[in-house]
Design a protein around this motif. Structure first.
Motif, PDB file in Angstrom:
ATOM      1  N   VAL A  85       0.760  -1.379   0.130  1.00  0.00           N
ATOM      2  CA  VAL A  85      -0.063   0.172  -0.010  1.00  0.00           C
ATOM      3  C   VAL A  85       0.988   1.246  -0.032  1.00  0.00           C
ATOM      4  O   VAL A  85       1.635   1.359   0.663  1.00  0.00           O
ATOM      5  N   ILE A  86       0.633   2.178  -0.886  1.00  0.00           N
ATOM      6  CA  ILE A  86       1.414   3.281  -0.983  1.00  0.00           C
ATOM      7  C   ILE A  86       0.448   4.367  -0.277  1.00  0.00           C
ATOM      8  O   ILE A  86      -0.649   4.678  -0.688  1.00  0.00           O
ATOM      9  N   VAL A  87       1.320   5.226   0.386  1.00  0.00           N
ATOM     10  CA  VAL A  87       0.334   6.128   1.111  1.00  0.00           C
ATOM     11  C   VAL A  87       0.768   7.711   0.863  1.00  0.00           C
ATOM     12  O   VAL A  87       2.243   7.757   1.182  1.00  0.00           O
ATOM     13  N   GLY A  88      -0.141   8.362   0.208  1.00  0.00           N
ATOM     14  CA  GLY A  88       0.497   9.777  -0.171  1.00  0.00           C
ATOM     15  C   GLY A  88       0.079  10.779   0.940  1.00  0.00           C
ATOM     16  O   GLY A  88      -0.551  10.321   1.806  1.00  0.00           O
ATOM     17  N   THR A 186      -6.445 -10.044   7.091  1.00  0.00           N
ATOM     18  CA  THR A 186      -5.009 -10.090   6.529  1.00  0.00           C
ATOM     19  C   THR A 186      -4.644  -8.709   6.229  1.00  0.00           C
ATOM     20  O   THR A 186      -5.126  -7.980   5.093  1.00  0.00           O
ATOM     21  N   PRO A 187      -3.462  -8.144   6.836  1.00  0.00           N
ATOM     22  CA  PRO A 187      -2.992  -6.859   6.524  1.00  0.00           C
ATOM     23  C   PRO A 187      -1.937  -6.830   5.244  1.00  0.00           C
ATOM     24  O   PRO A 187      -1.685  -7.854   4.864  1.00  0.00           O
ATOM     25  N   PRO A 188      -1.889  -5.589   4.818  1.00  0.00           N
ATOM     26  CA  PRO A 188      -1.012  -5.567   3.391  1.00  0.00           C
ATOM     27  C   PRO A 188       0.516  -5.984   4.048  1.00  0.00           C
ATOM     28  O   PRO A 188       1.079  -5.859   5.267  1.00  0.00           O
ATOM     29  N   ARG A 189       1.253  -6.765   3.095  1.00  0.00           N
ATOM     30  CA  ARG A 189       2.464  -6.986   3.521  1.00  0.00           C
ATOM     31  C   ARG A 189       3.510  -5.916   3.809  1.00  0.00           C
ATOM     32  O   ARG A 189       4.604  -6.085   4.677  1.00  0.00           O
ATOM     33  N   VAL A 190       3.435  -4.707   2.988  1.00  0.00           N
ATOM     34  CA  VAL A 190       4.315  -3.678   3.236  1.00  0.00           C
ATOM     35  C   VAL A 190       3.289  -2.439   2.799  1.00  0.00           C
ATOM     36  O   VAL A 190       2.303  -2.388   2.179  1.00  0.00           O
ATOM     37  N   LEU A 191       3.901  -1.495   3.678  1.00  0.00           N
ATOM     38  CA  LEU A 191       3.193  -0.223   3.651  1.00  0.00           C
ATOM     39  C   LEU A 191       4.218   0.879   3.659  1.00  0.00           C
ATOM     40  O   LEU A 191       5.108   0.878   4.363  1.00  0.00           O
ATOM     41  N   ALA A 192       4.023   1.654   2.478  1.00  0.00           N
ATOM     42  CA  ALA A 192       5.046   2.627   2.134  1.00  0.00           C
ATOM     43  C   ALA A 192       4.539   4.107   2.067  1.00  0.00           C
ATOM     44  O   ALA A 192       3.496   4.243   1.147  1.00  0.00           O
ATOM     45  N   PHE A 193       5.266   4.887   2.825  1.00  0.00           N
ATOM     46  CA  PHE A 193       4.832   6.343   3.000  1.00  0.00           C
ATOM     47  C   PHE A 193       5.636   6.979   1.786  1.00  0.00           C
ATOM     48  O   PHE A 193       7.010   7.098   1.713  1.00  0.00           O
ATOM     49  N   ALA A 194       4.990   7.582   0.644  1.00  0.00           N
ATOM     50  CA  ALA A 194       5.618   8.164  -0.430  1.00  0.00           C
ATOM     51  C   ALA A 194       6.034   9.496   0.049  1.00  0.00           C
ATOM     52  O   ALA A 194       5.491  10.820  -0.741  1.00  0.00           O
ATOM     53  N   GLY A 195       6.776   9.816   1.023  1.00  0.00           N
ATOM     54  CA  GLY A 195       7.372  11.066   1.432  1.00  0.00           C
ATOM     55  C   GLY A 195       7.377  11.021   2.938  1.00  0.00           C
ATOM     56  O   GLY A 195       6.930  10.318   3.503  1.00  0.00           O
ATOM     57  N   LYS A 196       8.294  11.829   3.404  1.00  0.00           N
ATOM     58  CA  LYS A 196       8.560  11.806   4.990  1.00  0.00           C
ATOM     59  C   LYS A 196       7.447  12.613   5.908  1.00  0.00           C
ATOM     60  O   LYS A 196       7.263  11.995   6.809  1.00  0.00           O
ATOM     61  N   SER A 228       3.560  -8.097  11.182  1.00  0.00           N
ATOM     62  CA  SER A 228       3.627  -8.802   9.809  1.00  0.00           C
ATOM     63  C   SER A 228       3.411  -7.687   8.410  1.00  0.00           C
ATOM     64  O   SER A 228       3.939  -8.256   7.416  1.00  0.00           O
ATOM     65  N   THR A 229       3.155  -6.407   8.853  1.00  0.00           N
ATOM     66  CA  THR A 229       3.468  -5.282   7.690  1.00  0.00           C
ATOM     67  C   THR A 229       4.753  -4.540   8.080  1.00  0.00           C
ATOM     68  O   THR A 229       4.763  -3.859   9.016  1.00  0.00           O
ATOM     69  N   SER A 230       5.428  -4.708   7.227  1.00  0.00           N
ATOM     70  CA  SER A 230       6.714  -3.765   7.152  1.00  0.00           C
ATOM     71  C   SER A 230       6.453  -2.542   6.653  1.00  0.00           C
ATOM     72  O   SER A 230       5.685  -2.225   5.737  1.00  0.00           O
ATOM     73  N   VAL A 231       7.027  -1.340   7.449  1.00  0.00           N
ATOM     74  CA  VAL A 231       6.667   0.013   7.091  1.00  0.00           C
ATOM     75  C   VAL A 231       7.911   0.445   6.527  1.00  0.00           C
ATOM     76  O   VAL A 231       8.865   0.643   7.092  1.00  0.00           O
TER      77      VAL A 231
END
Length: 269
Positions: A85-88, A186-196, A228-231
């Protein structure tokens, strides 16, 4: 007595044969009744060709200037598990108007997703295919400020972002929990913030963070997802961010290597 001359608009509407007619007797019998009627005088407003062209151009310009209604930008967190999941921050005005994530041509997101193979070129053709990403690539999209358009993120305060995060019904945390529930727990395996910024404001005191994966112990208070979700915290993809190509693209390549190694079942659209 000779028939009156055709006005320009009536002549244009007749077939070439009818247009050359000068008397009623020479109007071909195969003309429709509407065309035959047009050969006789009428009470309609007569408009010279030049004036008609000007009127049409004016009407067309008015239609073009009519304000386009924004499409809006719902989050793309489906009722099935995701590998990323990409988080803007919040939707840009362009994304909000077009109804597609990262739709501004100056944004690097879709170039990055294609180059890293997170959005394979044979499956995804850019922002217009964002809705295909969850099923075909296992990648979803959301924003901390979902539903709040604005291109200049600096106009929104840290308090705004915290409010967007913690609202019990529509907040970022509540939406993540809802997605997990819809995905059968089931949560997403990875969650990525697209910006600090959208990550650091989740803390009561903003802190410095490095780009890349974050340890679970270092995550914000009340973080809604389990271990289980890496951030990951990623460089901004906005064209307004002053980054070199390596600074912007390098960490996304690292993230993609991690995500693409995750077993995942592609779904039908």
């Amino acid at each position: 007595m000779p028939a009156p001359a055709l006005n320009p608009f009536d002549a244009f509407r007749l077939t070439s044969a009818a247009a050359t007619a000068t008397t009623p007797s020479k109007v071909p019998h195969r003309l429709t009744s509407a065309a035959a009627t047009a050969a006789t005088p009428s009470k309609r407003r007569k408009i010279a060709p030049a004036a008609a062209r000007k009127e049409c151009a004016t009407n067309a310009a008015a239609a073009d200037e009519a304000p386009r209604q924004p499409a809006g930008l719902p989050e793309m967190l489906p009722a099935h598990p995701l590998r990323l999941v990409i988080v803007g921050h919040n939707p840009s005005e362009r994304a909000w108007m077009d109804g597609h994530y990262y739709a501004n041509p100056s944004n690097h997101m879709w170039k990055i997703l294609e180059e890293t193979n997170l959005a394979p070129k044979n499956l995804i053709s850019g922002a217009q295919d964002d809705y295909k990403m969850p099923a075909l690539c296992g990648v979803g999209f959301t924003d901390v400020g979902t539903g709040v358009p604005g291109t200049q993120s600096s106009k929104f305060s840290d308090a705004d972002l915290r409010r967007w995060t913690l609202d019990a019904e529509s907040g970022f945390y509540a939406r993540l929990r809802r997605h997990v529930s819809l995905a059968g727990g089931t949560p997403p395996r990875v969650l990525a913030f697209a910006g600090k910024r959208q990550y650091t404001v989740l803390f009561s005191k903003k802190k410095q963070v490095d780009v890349g994966p974050q340890s679970h112990a270092s995550l914000p208070p009340d973080w809604p997802l389990d271990e289980s979700t890496s951030v990951w915290v990623m460089p901004s993809t906005s064209g307004a961010s002053a980054l070199t190509r390596e600074q912007r693209y390098g960490p996304w390549h690292e993230l993609a290597s991690h995500v693409l190694a995750i077993d995942w079942e592609q779904r039908a659209l």
